[in-house]
Design a protein around this motif. Structure first.
Motif, PDB file in Angstrom:
ATOM      1  N   ALA A  32       0.852  -1.190   0.000  1.00  0.00           N
ATOM      2  CA  ALA A  32       0.000   0.000   0.000  1.00  0.00           C
ATOM      3  C   ALA A  32       0.887   1.238   0.000  1.00  0.00           C
ATOM      4  CB  ALA A  32      -0.897   0.010   1.231  1.00  0.00           C
ATOM      5  N   GLU A  33       0.514   2.196  -0.797  1.00  0.00           N
ATOM      6  CA  GLU A  33       1.201   3.492  -0.810  1.00  0.00           C
ATOM      7  C   GLU A  33       0.444   4.508   0.028  1.00  0.00           C
ATOM      8  OE1 GLU A  33       4.175   3.851  -2.031  1.00  0.00           O
ATOM      9  OE2 GLU A  33       4.193   1.842  -2.885  1.00  0.00           O
ATOM     10  N   SER A  34      -0.817   4.165   0.367  1.00  0.00           N
ATOM     11  CA  SER A  34      -1.654   5.052   1.183  1.00  0.00           C
ATOM     12  C   SER A  34      -2.725   4.196   1.850  1.00  0.00           C
ATOM     13  CB  SER A  34      -2.323   6.119   0.312  1.00  0.00           C
ATOM     14  OG  SER A  34      -3.365   5.528  -0.459  1.00  0.00           O
ATOM     15  N   TYR A  35      -3.551   4.847   2.658  1.00  0.00           N
ATOM     16  CA  TYR A  35      -4.679   4.161   3.278  1.00  0.00           C
ATOM     17  C   TYR A  35      -5.988   4.492   2.561  1.00  0.00           C
ATOM     18  CZ  TYR A  35      -1.384   2.873   6.881  1.00  0.00           C
ATOM     19  OH  TYR A  35      -0.311   2.331   7.540  1.00  0.00           O
ATOM     20  N   ASP A  36      -5.869   4.952   1.330  1.00  0.00           N
ATOM     21  CA  ASP A  36      -7.041   5.237   0.509  1.00  0.00           C
ATOM     22  C   ASP A  36      -7.866   3.958   0.353  1.00  0.00           C
ATOM     23  OD1 ASP A  36      -8.517   6.897  -1.640  1.00  0.00           O
ATOM     24  OD2 ASP A  36      -7.910   5.055  -2.707  1.00  0.00           O
ATOM     25  N   ARG A  37      -9.149   4.057   0.577  1.00  0.00           N
ATOM     26  CA  ARG A  37     -10.026   2.890   0.548  1.00  0.00           C
ATOM     27  C   ARG A  37      -9.953   2.134  -0.781  1.00  0.00           C
ATOM     28  NH1 ARG A  37     -12.727  -0.933   3.500  1.00  0.00           N
ATOM     29  NH2 ARG A  37     -14.637  -1.527   2.452  1.00  0.00           N
ATOM     30  N   ASN A  38      -9.978   2.853  -1.889  1.00  0.00           N
ATOM     31  CA  ASN A  38      -9.935   2.186  -3.195  1.00  0.00           C
ATOM     32  C   ASN A  38      -8.625   1.437  -3.410  1.00  0.00           C
ATOM     33  OD1 ASN A  38     -12.534   2.976  -3.959  1.00  0.00           O
ATOM     34  ND2 ASN A  38     -11.784   4.945  -4.719  1.00  0.00           N
ATOM     35  N   GLU A  39      -7.523   2.031  -3.000  1.00  0.00           N
ATOM     36  CA  GLU A  39      -6.237   1.341  -3.115  1.00  0.00           C
ATOM     37  C   GLU A  39      -6.226   0.085  -2.236  1.00  0.00           C
ATOM     38  OE1 GLU A  39      -1.452   1.793  -2.295  1.00  0.00           O
ATOM     39  OE2 GLU A  39      -2.758   3.489  -1.810  1.00  0.00           O
ATOM     40  N   GLN A  40      -6.742   0.199  -1.016  1.00  0.00           N
ATOM     41  CA  GLN A  40      -6.788  -0.946  -0.113  1.00  0.00           C
ATOM     42  C   GLN A  40      -7.647  -2.078  -0.692  1.00  0.00           C
ATOM     43  OE1 GLN A  40      -5.497  -1.078   3.486  1.00  0.00           O
ATOM     44  NE2 GLN A  40      -4.108   0.341   2.470  1.00  0.00           N
ATOM     45  N   LEU A  41      -8.798  -1.719  -1.263  1.00  0.00           N
ATOM     46  CA  LEU A  41      -9.678  -2.717  -1.865  1.00  0.00           C
ATOM     47  C   LEU A  41      -9.004  -3.405  -3.061  1.00  0.00           C
ATOM     48  CD1 LEU A  41     -13.146  -0.921  -1.717  1.00  0.00           C
ATOM     49  CD2 LEU A  41     -12.424  -2.914  -0.370  1.00  0.00           C
ATOM     50  N   ALA A  42      -8.300  -2.633  -3.880  1.00  0.00           N
ATOM     51  CA  ALA A  42      -7.617  -3.205  -5.049  1.00  0.00           C
ATOM     52  C   ALA A  42      -6.504  -4.162  -4.618  1.00  0.00           C
ATOM     53  CB  ALA A  42      -7.050  -2.089  -5.931  1.00  0.00           C
ATOM     54  N   LEU A  43      -5.742  -3.788  -3.595  1.00  0.00           N
ATOM     55  CA  LEU A  43      -4.692  -4.673  -3.093  1.00  0.00           C
ATOM     56  C   LEU A  43      -5.288  -5.971  -2.548  1.00  0.00           C
ATOM     57  CD1 LEU A  43      -2.361  -2.137  -1.272  1.00  0.00           C
ATOM     58  CD2 LEU A  43      -1.686  -3.664  -3.130  1.00  0.00           C
TER      59      LEU A  43
END
Length: 183
Positions: A32-43
């Motif tokens: 993760a590069e951030s705690y952005d919800r969309n990034e977390q969901l994609a990971l």
């Protein structure tokens, strides 16, 4: 094809190097590069395994992760994990509890001493060009011999008691369970 390990916590470069040193050859590791919800969901959606400390893993995240087999939680507590959703999907949950007990207990000791010595205030004054040694002489406290109260005698509390022994501090504690006598 390698299995995918997604690390949901934003991790420092040095931590990533250690993870890659031990696991890089066996897994496709994504961070993760951030705690952005969309990034977390994609990971999570790409993961066979999730490695998580701070971020929550909720029912939506588990549902959107078709390959997910295991969630590895670093640290204490599962309050941010939807255990029912994991169980319903057959996803195993493992904890590495106690892994951070020593650094957290050391930080607790540091904060106690910082409060007793007005460290933050003194630092701010010094940075502002004001030397406040005389002002603090009557208010600074020392830790040695003081009675310390601890709420919770888990791994952190037990480590803190060990550290406080060096300061000859009597310790009072509360815990739902009574720890072993050597504590």
């Amino acid at each position: 094809m390698k299995l995918t390990l997604s690390v949901l916590d934003v991790t420092a470069t040095e931590v990533r190097k250690v993870i890659h040193q031990h696991l890089g050859g066996a897994y496709d590791i994504r961070y993760a590069e951030s705690y952005d919800r969309n990034e977390q969901l994609a990971l999570a959606a790409a993961a066979d395994f999730l490695w998580v400390g701070w971020p929550p893993v909720d029912a939506e995240m588990i549902a959107l992760s078709p390959k997910l087999r295991l969630i590895h939680k670093c640290g204490v507590g599962v309050d941010k994990l939807d255990l029912s959703a994991a169980r319903a999907k057959g996803v195993k949950v493992f904890l590495t509890s106690g892994i951070n007990a020593i650094p957290v207990s050391e930080m607790a000791l540091l904060l106690m001493m910082a409060v007793m010595r007005h460290l933050v205030y003194a630092n701010l004054c010094l940075r502002g060009g004001k030397w406040i040694q005389t002002e603090l002489k009557g208010t600074n406290q020392h830790l040695t011999g003081k009675t310390v109260g601890i709420i919770g005698m888990g791994n952190i509390g037990k480590n803190l008691v060990k550290l406080l022994k060096g300061f000859e501090c009597p310790v009072l504690y509360y815990d739902v369970l009574r720890p072993a006598p050597e504590t």
